[in-house]
Enzyme design. Structure first.
Site, mmCIF file in Angstrom:
data_model
loop_
_atom_site.group_PDB
_atom_site.id
_atom_site.type_symbol
_atom_site.label_atom_id
_atom_site.label_comp_id
_atom_site.label_asym_id
_atom_site.label_seq_id
_atom_site.Cartn_x
_atom_site.Cartn_y
_atom_site.Cartn_z
ATOM 1 N N HIS A 1 -17.879 8.410 34.008
ATOM 2 C CA HIS A 1 -19.096 8.779 33.261
ATOM 3 C C HIS A 1 -20.003 7.556 33.247
ATOM 4 O O HIS A 1 -19.546 6.444 32.981
ATOM 5 C CB HIS A 1 -18.734 9.202 31.838
ATOM 6 C CG HIS A 1 -19.845 9.918 31.136
ATOM 7 N ND1 HIS A 1 -21.011 9.288 30.761
ATOM 8 C CD2 HIS A 1 -19.994 11.210 30.763
ATOM 9 C CE1 HIS A 1 -21.812 10.171 30.175
ATOM 10 N NE2 HIS A 1 -21.209 11.349 30.170
ATOM 11 N N HIS B 1 -13.526 9.053 33.311
ATOM 12 C CA HIS B 1 -13.853 10.136 32.368
ATOM 13 C C HIS B 1 -13.111 11.429 32.675
ATOM 14 O O HIS B 1 -12.653 12.111 31.771
ATOM 15 C CB HIS B 1 -15.359 10.367 32.459
ATOM 16 C CG HIS B 1 -15.895 11.385 31.515
ATOM 17 N ND1 HIS B 1 -15.824 11.241 30.151
ATOM 18 C CD2 HIS B 1 -16.541 12.567 31.727
ATOM 19 C CE1 HIS B 1 -16.398 12.282 29.563
ATOM 20 N NE2 HIS B 1 -16.818 13.115 30.492
ATOM 21 N N ARG C 1 -23.521 12.657 38.238
ATOM 22 C CA ARG C 1 -22.809 11.500 37.685
ATOM 23 C C ARG C 1 -22.324 10.464 38.681
ATOM 24 O O ARG C 1 -22.358 9.274 38.423
ATOM 25 C CB ARG C 1 -21.555 12.021 36.994
ATOM 26 C CG ARG C 1 -21.736 12.105 35.570
ATOM 27 C CD ARG C 1 -20.553 12.658 34.913
ATOM 28 N NE ARG C 1 -21.105 13.388 33.795
ATOM 29 C CZ ARG C 1 -20.402 14.135 32.985
ATOM 30 N NH1 ARG C 1 -19.114 14.264 33.175
ATOM 31 N NH2 ARG C 1 -20.979 14.735 31.988
ATOM 32 N N ARG D 1 -17.634 16.620 39.335
ATOM 33 C CA ARG D 1 -17.888 17.718 38.400
ATOM 34 C C ARG D 1 -19.305 17.669 37.834
ATOM 35 O O ARG D 1 -19.799 16.608 37.444
ATOM 36 C CB ARG D 1 -16.893 17.643 37.244
ATOM 37 C CG ARG D 1 -17.177 18.622 36.130
ATOM 38 C CD ARG D 1 -16.074 18.641 35.113
ATOM 39 N NE ARG D 1 -15.980 17.426 34.340
ATOM 40 C CZ ARG D 1 -16.662 17.196 33.212
ATOM 41 N NH1 ARG D 1 -17.519 18.092 32.753
ATOM 42 N NH2 ARG D 1 -16.479 16.070 32.552
ATOM 43 N N GLU E 1 -28.375 18.348 31.034
ATOM 44 C CA GLU E 1 -27.643 17.136 31.432
ATOM 45 C C GLU E 1 -27.812 16.903 32.923
ATOM 46 O O GLU E 1 -28.395 17.744 33.632
ATOM 47 C CB GLU E 1 -26.152 17.270 31.062
ATOM 48 C CG GLU E 1 -25.950 17.312 29.555
ATOM 49 C CD GLU E 1 -24.513 17.532 29.116
ATOM 50 O OE1 GLU E 1 -23.625 17.647 29.982
ATOM 51 O OE2 GLU E 1 -24.285 17.597 27.907
HETATM 52 P P1 FAD Z 1 -7.154 18.466 26.630
HETATM 53 O O1 FAD Z 1 -8.181 18.906 25.692
HETATM 54 O O2 FAD Z 1 -7.171 17.031 27.022
HETATM 55 O O3 FAD Z 1 -5.737 18.787 25.991
HETATM 56 C C1 FAD Z 1 -4.554 18.319 26.607
HETATM 57 C C2 FAD Z 1 -3.404 18.544 25.670
HETATM 58 O O4 FAD Z 1 -2.178 18.339 26.330
HETATM 59 C C3 FAD Z 1 -3.388 17.640 24.456
HETATM 60 O O5 FAD Z 1 -3.000 18.417 23.354
HETATM 61 C C4 FAD Z 1 -2.274 16.643 24.784
HETATM 62 O O6 FAD Z 1 -1.650 16.094 23.671
HETATM 63 C C5 FAD Z 1 -1.335 17.574 25.505
HETATM 64 N N1 FAD Z 1 -0.352 16.908 26.361
HETATM 65 C C6 FAD Z 1 -0.579 16.069 27.389
HETATM 66 N N2 FAD Z 1 0.590 15.679 27.923
HETATM 67 C C7 FAD Z 1 1.569 16.284 27.208
HETATM 68 C C8 FAD Z 1 2.972 16.263 27.262
HETATM 69 N N3 FAD Z 1 3.659 15.509 28.153
HETATM 70 N N4 FAD Z 1 3.669 17.009 26.377
HETATM 71 C C9 FAD Z 1 3.022 17.756 25.433
HETATM 72 N N5 FAD Z 1 1.701 17.802 25.332
HETATM 73 C C10 FAD Z 1 0.979 17.076 26.217
HETATM 74 N N6 FAD Z 1 -16.460 18.482 29.142
HETATM 75 C C11 FAD Z 1 -17.470 19.366 28.988
HETATM 76 O O7 FAD Z 1 -17.465 20.429 29.613
HETATM 77 N N7 FAD Z 1 -18.490 19.095 28.131
HETATM 78 C C12 FAD Z 1 -18.562 17.958 27.409
HETATM 79 O O8 FAD Z 1 -19.478 17.758 26.630
HETATM 80 C C13 FAD Z 1 -17.532 16.995 27.575
HETATM 81 N N8 FAD Z 1 -17.577 15.816 26.920
HETATM 82 C C14 FAD Z 1 -16.512 14.970 27.009
HETATM 83 C C15 FAD Z 1 -16.516 13.797 26.246
HETATM 84 C C16 FAD Z 1 -15.412 12.968 26.258
HETATM 85 C C17 FAD Z 1 -15.429 11.703 25.438
HETATM 86 C C18 FAD Z 1 -14.289 13.286 27.054
HETATM 87 C C19 FAD Z 1 -13.089 12.399 27.066
HETATM 88 C C20 FAD Z 1 -14.302 14.424 27.848
HETATM 89 C C21 FAD Z 1 -15.410 15.270 27.820
HETATM 90 N N9 FAD Z 1 -15.439 16.427 28.583
HETATM 91 C C22 FAD Z 1 -16.469 17.317 28.443
HETATM 92 C C23 FAD Z 1 -14.272 16.831 29.364
HETATM 93 C C24 FAD Z 1 -13.464 17.862 28.554
HETATM 94 O O9 FAD Z 1 -13.459 17.497 27.199
HETATM 95 C C25 FAD Z 1 -12.043 17.991 29.020
HETATM 96 O O10 FAD Z 1 -11.962 18.026 30.408
HETATM 97 C C26 FAD Z 1 -11.435 19.270 28.463
HETATM 98 O O11 FAD Z 1 -11.572 19.272 27.063
HETATM 99 C C27 FAD Z 1 -9.998 19.377 28.866
HETATM 100 O O12 FAD Z 1 -9.392 20.386 28.105
HETATM 101 P P2 FAD Z 1 -7.864 20.682 28.346
HETATM 102 O O13 FAD Z 1 -7.502 21.764 27.397
HETATM 103 O O14 FAD Z 1 -7.616 20.871 29.768
HETATM 104 O O15 FAD Z 1 -7.135 19.308 27.956
HETATM 105 C C1 SIN Z 2 -21.376 14.213 28.037
HETATM 106 O O1 SIN Z 2 -21.630 14.711 26.944
HETATM 107 O O2 SIN Z 2 -22.100 13.436 28.647
HETATM 108 C C2 SIN Z 2 -20.102 14.618 28.671
HETATM 109 C C3 SIN Z 2 -20.274 15.915 29.281
HETATM 110 C C4 SIN Z 2 -19.174 16.191 30.256
HETATM 111 O O3 SIN Z 2 -18.272 15.386 30.457
HETATM 112 O O4 SIN Z 2 -19.253 17.258 30.853
#
Ligand code: FAD
Ligand code: SIN
Length: 527
Positions: free
Chosen positions: A245, A353, A292, A388, A117
């Site tokens: 993104h 993003h 990015r 990032r 990527e």
């Molecule tokens: P999240 O997975 O967002 O989980 C947050 C949790 O907190 C959820 O369960 C939510 O309901 C809960 N929550 C929030 N507020 C509250 C509240 N007030 N009370 C109770 N619960 C709450 N990153 C990569 O490294 N590789 C990728 O390929 C990639 N692709 C992506 C594609 C997309 C479309 C998106 C949106 C992001 C992508 N990212 C990628 C970024 C990555 O997915 C996220 O940064 C990462 O998954 C965050 O994980 P997390 O556990 O911190 O939060």
């Molecule tokens: C993507 O698949 O392009 C998202 C990857 C990322 O957010 O790190």
């Protein structure tokens, strides 16, 4: 209702669930999630997780470290970068042991198929087709659901962290003596506020893409963690670095925007403007695979210059069967709206993003509030600096969940359940008569941030954003004092607070660096 637990985990993405699994053998764990357990940013991750598994002549930790530092525009914390990247093989081992299936090479089932990527000098992204996050979330949900020490509450919305403030004591930011005793959470099914007392609290609430109208983030991403910590007088950092993104699907009738993974450009797809011009080499010698922030700004510039609302991603020259094999989810999605990616160009636009900044944590995942730990997108670890590197976020989430689990296990018994904490008091409040006030304010907040605090900012735009937001802040605080809690009202309040933090940080940084670009100061400050 009251709940007491050794560990409280707020959020059920990769950070929260992997922390829960790491601590569950040492005490009782309560996970709360504001909607369904699997409605998270994690579930939507496409490209994969970056990891150097074997040192070879073509790739090694140092190259991944260097790529991260370059993408981060010179303001990463080197110690955090080294720690996370060197942890990556263990992270993959854990994910596999929890049941995650990563794609393997067809000709050698002992090795993983690796994608590339933007910003990466090598193929080093482990993935599951083009919906890696869904697979990670599936595996972890199964694991936590079957663990005897873990209790899960879905539709529980964390409203405010509990600290000494709730015992009537004054707490001050930067004083270093604030302690976390748990959280007040709104049960969205019966609308009652529950007091959850915990010895160790893990904040894993993800990011805040919903602050903007065009975003890849699901509706749960409203920055609740940033806002809760700030209200509890904790420290947040680097909030100006909101990553856009470059390639979200341009489909005006759809919100959030569907992502077109960067791995497609790693596979050879080319960005073109409406004149069919492959413009990226005019902006950066790394072309379509520049970091990015650079690609998003280039697209933004092309769109503004030509008066267009999108550019295109061209895959037509790529092997059609291989494209369908690697990106089946994107192929099907595009086909569903009449775009055959093997024959048609994909209309794409940048979309909010990822929050590179957030709740400040140390190298072990401790926040500035004692007994409150944090991991994942809600944090500012120093790994990402100003921008990032792709696929470093899932890695960071699982790495810091592990680091924090180790200190939480050690520290939790220093903290006692504070039974004197009063229950939530909503005497004198009533149900809102006009929900329109909340939904309209929410629209306005997202418009303000999108119009004035997006990819390109300026002093005058930030000032206007601040003034507009202030009016909505005052109205919302008044409403909050008079009204019973609801998810919508809490999210609005949190988004306003996050918007304020982004604007405040953006105003303070008088330079252009990483994802923060100021038209008034197009260059990085000379140090
Ligand atoms: P999240 O997975 O967002 O989980 C947050 C949790 O907190 C959820 O369960 C939510 O309901 C809960 N929550 C929030 N507020 C509250 C509240 N007030 N009370 C109770 N619960 C709450 N990153 C990569 O490294 N590789 C990728 O390929 C990639 N692709 C992506 C594609 C997309 C479309 C998106 C949106 C992001 C992508 N990212 C990628 C970024 C990555 O997915 C996220 O940064 C990462 O998954 C965050 O994980 P997390 O556990 O911190 O939060
Ligand atoms: C993507 O698949 O392009 C998202 C990857 C990322 O957010 O790190």
């Amino acid at each position: 209702m009251r709940i007491t637990t050794d560990y409280l985990v707020i959020g059920s993405g990769l950070a929260g669930l992997s922390f829960a699994l790491k601590v569950a053998e040492t005490g009782t764990v309560t996970i709360i999630s504001k909607t369904k357990l699997d409605e998270t940013n994690t579930s939507y991750a496409q490209g994969g997780i970056a990891a150097v598994l074997e040192t070879s002549s073509s790739d090694n930790f140092q190259k991944h470290i260097d790529d991260t530092l370059v993408a981060g525009a010179g303001i990463c914390d080197k110690a955090a970068v080294e720690k996370v990247i060197e942890y990556a093989p263990l992270a993959i081992k854990d994910l596999v042991s929890w049941g995650t299936q990563f794609d393997k090479n067809e000709d050698n089932q002992d090795t993983f198929d690796l994608h590339r990527e933007g910003g990466h000098s090598n193929h080093r992204i482990l993935h599951h087709k083009d919906n890696t996050g869904f697979e990670v979330q599936r595996a972890l949900c199964e694991k936590v659901r079957s663990h005897k020490n873990i209790t899960i509450y879905e539709n529980f919305f964390a409203v405010d962290l509990i600290t000494q403030h709730h015992l009537g004591n004054l707490v001050k930011r930067h004083q270093g003596d604030i302690k976390c005793y748990g959280v007040y959470a709104l049960n969205l099914e019966n609308h009652k506020v529950v007091t959850i007392l915990a010895k160790a609290t893990m904040l894993a609430t993800g990011g805040s893409g919903q602050l903007f109208l065009t975003t890849t983030n699901p509706v749960v991403a409203t920055g609740d963690g940033f806002a809760m910590v700030y209200r509890a007088k904790g420290i947040v950092d680097n909030m100006e670095f909101v990553q856009f993104h470059p390639t979200a699907l341009y489909n005006p009738s759809e919100s959030p925007n569907f992502l077109i993974t960067e791995a497609m450009r790693g596979f050879g797809a080319i960005l073109r403007n409406k004149n069919n011009e492959a413009f990226m080499t005019r902006y950066d010698e790394r072309g379509n695979l520049a970091p990015r922030d650079i690609v998003s700004r280039a697209i933004d510039n092309e769109m503004k210059k030509n008066g267009d609302d999108h550019v295109y991603l061209d895959c037509r020259h790529l092997d059609a069967e291989a494209l369908k094999e690697h990106f089946p989810h994107i192929y099907e999605k595009c086909l569903s709206i009449g775009i055959d990616i093997t024959k048609d160009m994909i209309p794409v636009t940048p979309a909010a993003h990822y929050f590179c900044g957030g709740v400040k944590v140390d190298l072990e995942g401790r926040t500035s509030i004692k007994y409150l730990y944090a991991a994942g997108e809600t944090t500012c670890t120093g790994l990402h600096g100003g921008n990032r590197l792709a696929s470093n976020s899932l890695l960071e989430a699982i790495a810091y969940a592990d680091f924090a689990s180790k200190v939480a296990i050690k520290e939790k018994d220093e903290n006692e359940w504070q039974h004197a904490i009063p229950d939530w008091n909503d005497e004198g409040t009533s149900h809102p008569e006009e929900m329109i006030l909340i939904t309209q304010s929410l629209k306005e907040v997202r418009q303000i941030l999108s119009n004035y605090v997006g990819i390109v900012r300026s002093e005058v735009r930030l000032k206007r954003a601040f003034n507009r937001l202030w009016t909505i802040y005052s109205e919302t605080e008044e409403l909050y004092q008079q009204t019973k809690l609801s998810r919508k009202l809490c999210e609005l309040r949190n988004l306003i607070q996050v918007g304020y933090l982004v604007i405040k940080a953006a105003k303070a940084r008088k330079e252009s660096v990483g994802a923060h670009y100021m038209a008034d100061y197009p260059n990085k400050k000379n140090k």
